[in-house]
Write a protein that holds these residues in place. Sequence first.
Motif, short mmCIF file in Angstrom:
data_model
loop_
_atom_site.label_atom_id
_atom_site.label_comp_id
_atom_site.label_asym_id
_atom_site.label_seq_id
_atom_site.Cartn_x
_atom_site.Cartn_y
_atom_site.Cartn_z
N ASP A 126 -3.22 11.23 -9.43
CA ASP A 126 -3.33 10.88 -7.87
C ASP A 126 -3.92 12.07 -6.85
N PHE A 127 -3.41 13.29 -7.33
CA PHE A 127 -3.73 14.21 -6.60
C PHE A 127 -5.97 14.65 -7.10
N ALA A 128 -6.14 14.15 -8.08
CA ALA A 128 -8.05 14.13 -8.32
C ALA A 128 -8.08 12.80 -7.71
N PHE A 129 -7.49 12.06 -7.45
CA PHE A 129 -7.92 10.89 -6.95
C PHE A 129 -8.29 11.37 -5.41
N PHE A 130 -7.63 12.67 -5.10
CA PHE A 130 -7.74 12.44 -3.35
C PHE A 130 -8.87 13.24 -3.50
N ALA A 160 -18.62 10.30 -12.42
CA ALA A 160 -19.99 10.10 -13.28
C ALA A 160 -20.39 9.26 -13.18
N ALA A 161 -19.30 8.24 -12.36
CA ALA A 161 -20.21 6.91 -11.60
C ALA A 161 -20.55 6.94 -9.68
N MET A 162 -19.97 8.78 -9.63
CA MET A 162 -20.34 8.85 -7.86
C MET A 162 -21.91 9.48 -8.57
N VAL A 163 -22.11 10.31 -8.98
CA VAL A 163 -23.19 10.45 -9.96
C VAL A 163 -24.94 10.09 -9.53
N GLY A 164 -23.49 9.09 -10.91
CA GLY A 164 -24.83 7.75 -11.19
C GLY A 164 -24.81 6.87 -10.04
N TYR A 165 -24.73 6.75 -9.66
CA TYR A 165 -24.76 6.46 -8.30
C TYR A 165 -25.82 6.05 -7.38
N ALA A 166 -25.17 7.93 -7.37
CA ALA A 166 -25.81 8.71 -6.24
C ALA A 166 -27.14 8.78 -6.59
N LEU A 167 -27.36 8.89 -7.72
CA LEU A 167 -29.22 8.84 -9.09
C LEU A 167 -29.91 7.98 -8.40
N VAL A 202 -14.45 5.97 -5.99
CA VAL A 202 -12.94 5.41 -6.71
C VAL A 202 -12.70 4.12 -7.32
N LEU A 203 -13.30 3.14 -7.71
CA LEU A 203 -13.18 1.66 -7.78
C LEU A 203 -13.31 2.11 -9.63
N VAL A 204 -13.97 2.91 -9.98
CA VAL A 204 -14.20 3.25 -11.43
C VAL A 204 -12.88 3.69 -11.66
N ALA A 205 -12.42 4.87 -11.38
CA ALA A 205 -11.32 5.90 -11.85
C ALA A 205 -9.62 4.71 -11.16
N ALA A 206 -9.90 4.46 -10.66
CA ALA A 206 -8.74 2.88 -10.11
C ALA A 206 -7.99 2.37 -11.34
N ALA A 207 -9.02 1.81 -12.21
CA ALA A 207 -8.71 1.71 -13.86
C ALA A 207 -8.45 2.02 -14.47
N PHE A 208 -8.00 3.27 -13.90
CA PHE A 208 -7.40 3.99 -14.88
C PHE A 208 -5.51 5.03 -14.46
N LEU A 209 -6.48 4.76 -12.65
CA LEU A 209 -4.65 4.97 -12.27
C LEU A 209 -4.63 3.78 -11.21
N THR A 210 -3.54 4.26 -11.05
CA THR A 210 -2.31 2.91 -9.88
C THR A 210 -2.59 3.38 -8.42
N VAL A 238 -7.42 18.21 -15.09
CA VAL A 238 -8.29 17.34 -16.41
C VAL A 238 -7.66 16.30 -16.13
N SER A 239 -8.07 15.35 -15.27
CA SER A 239 -7.66 13.68 -14.95
C SER A 239 -9.40 13.31 -15.59
N ARG A 240 -8.98 12.74 -16.53
CA ARG A 240 -9.68 11.78 -17.23
C ARG A 240 -10.55 10.99 -16.04
N GLY A 241 -9.63 10.01 -15.76
CA GLY A 241 -10.06 8.64 -14.51
C GLY A 241 -11.22 9.46 -13.53
N ALA A 242 -10.40 10.23 -12.57
CA ALA A 242 -11.09 11.00 -11.53
C ALA A 242 -12.35 11.21 -12.35
N LEU A 243 -12.55 12.26 -13.38
CA LEU A 243 -13.87 12.68 -13.90
C LEU A 243 -14.15 11.77 -14.59
N LEU A 244 -13.91 9.80 -14.90
CA LEU A 244 -14.53 8.72 -14.92
C LEU A 244 -15.21 8.69 -13.64
N GLY A 245 -14.75 8.77 -12.75
CA GLY A 245 -15.15 8.99 -11.04
C GLY A 245 -16.37 9.98 -10.79
#
Length: 437
Positions: free
Chosen positions: A202-206, A252-259, A408-416, A243-250
Amino acid sequence: MQLTLRMSGRTDPRVAAAAVATTFGAAALLVGIAAARDPLAVITAVAGMALVGAMTLKVEWAALAFVAVEPFEGYLESLSGTAIKFVGALLFLAWLVRLLTRATPAQIRHPVALAIGALFVSLLAATALHANGTSGAAVAARYLSFMAVTLVLLDCMRTSLPPRRVAAVYVASCTAAAAVGLAVYLMGSGGRASGPITDPNDFAFFLITAVPLALYLWRGAHRGRQLFLAAAGLLLLTTLATVSRGALLGLAAMVGYALCTRQLRLRAVLATVGVLLAGVLAVAGFAPSVVQRSLSNKQHVAAQNVQDRFVTWSMAAEMTADHPLLGTGPGGFGANYSRYLRGRVTDPSQLDVAHEMYLQTSAELGLVGLVAFGSVLGLGFAGARRGARDASDPADLGSAVCTALVGVLVAAAFLTEQYYLPVWLLVALGAALDPVR
């Protein structure tokens, strides 16, 4: 002589003024006596009451205060379980005062408000069907509070509170929380960075939500630009420490969208990765045992975490299939998981939530609630996208909000994460930036 003189059916103003003066004099006397006994407590109490009064009369201050304290929710709850609720209630009270004293109605006419209304109706229906006791009431209250906060922020940002200021306060608060979390991590026994928010995920999500906003502020700042760039670096470094894998995937999605939307260049991404690697090496050199222990602990529980996720996701899907319309009610996942466990082995401490925002929503509010909640998210993104195309802001806050929402929407697929501010804040920003009224 008469003590009260009637003039056209009204009390003499001189008598009213004397009564007010007497009341304030008595109050001042009591405060003076108390101050003589414990001056620090009295000063603190008076300052606190003055601050509360000012925030009640100035809804913009209350809104910024709520945004600022949310990243420190864990610390505040350790001091008082009602601290966050008090700030939220103060924000809503200040908004009601504004509505009663303002000539114009609330500026919340936007499709997001309609979607929130649909979510509100589905929440009430699901609660009426499955109350789920105190835990259900707590979850329902959490939904209601953030729906109300979204509408209040939308009204404020469309009238008197610049969205850029809201983004700046959120980034500043998350950066401070990141600094505290990283310091606690380095001085602790290993584990994962958390601190201001108890759960590292949750901390990483913020933190990841604040990264695109920090870069937006960096691009648009006229002074102190490097501070926002340093804030983004600290946010990223602390996210790695969670070390939040969901946040890291989020991320990665941000970087892909920004590119893809040309907000970032590949060269800038590679340079950022290099700086982060240097930061990781510096942290590892400063506290090698802490970093090593953190990685070892994460590797040890990684397989179990994956298994737990599959179990909770399966149970949430089965609950949705059994109660497709309105779900099992708020808090229904935690109240009913034992019926769906069916011999599957998992860590009982991981069964309070589904660890997946969309399945959690469908399991508790049904497909009706999921569609309503998805509409809130989608309409917030659409508003931010239209705001980005409007191009009235050279630094483009709309694009930053879109980027943050994608991650956020990608990371939330692994977090509530529907029970926390970032999702709702981004929706409010997107709706406020929408040029279509």
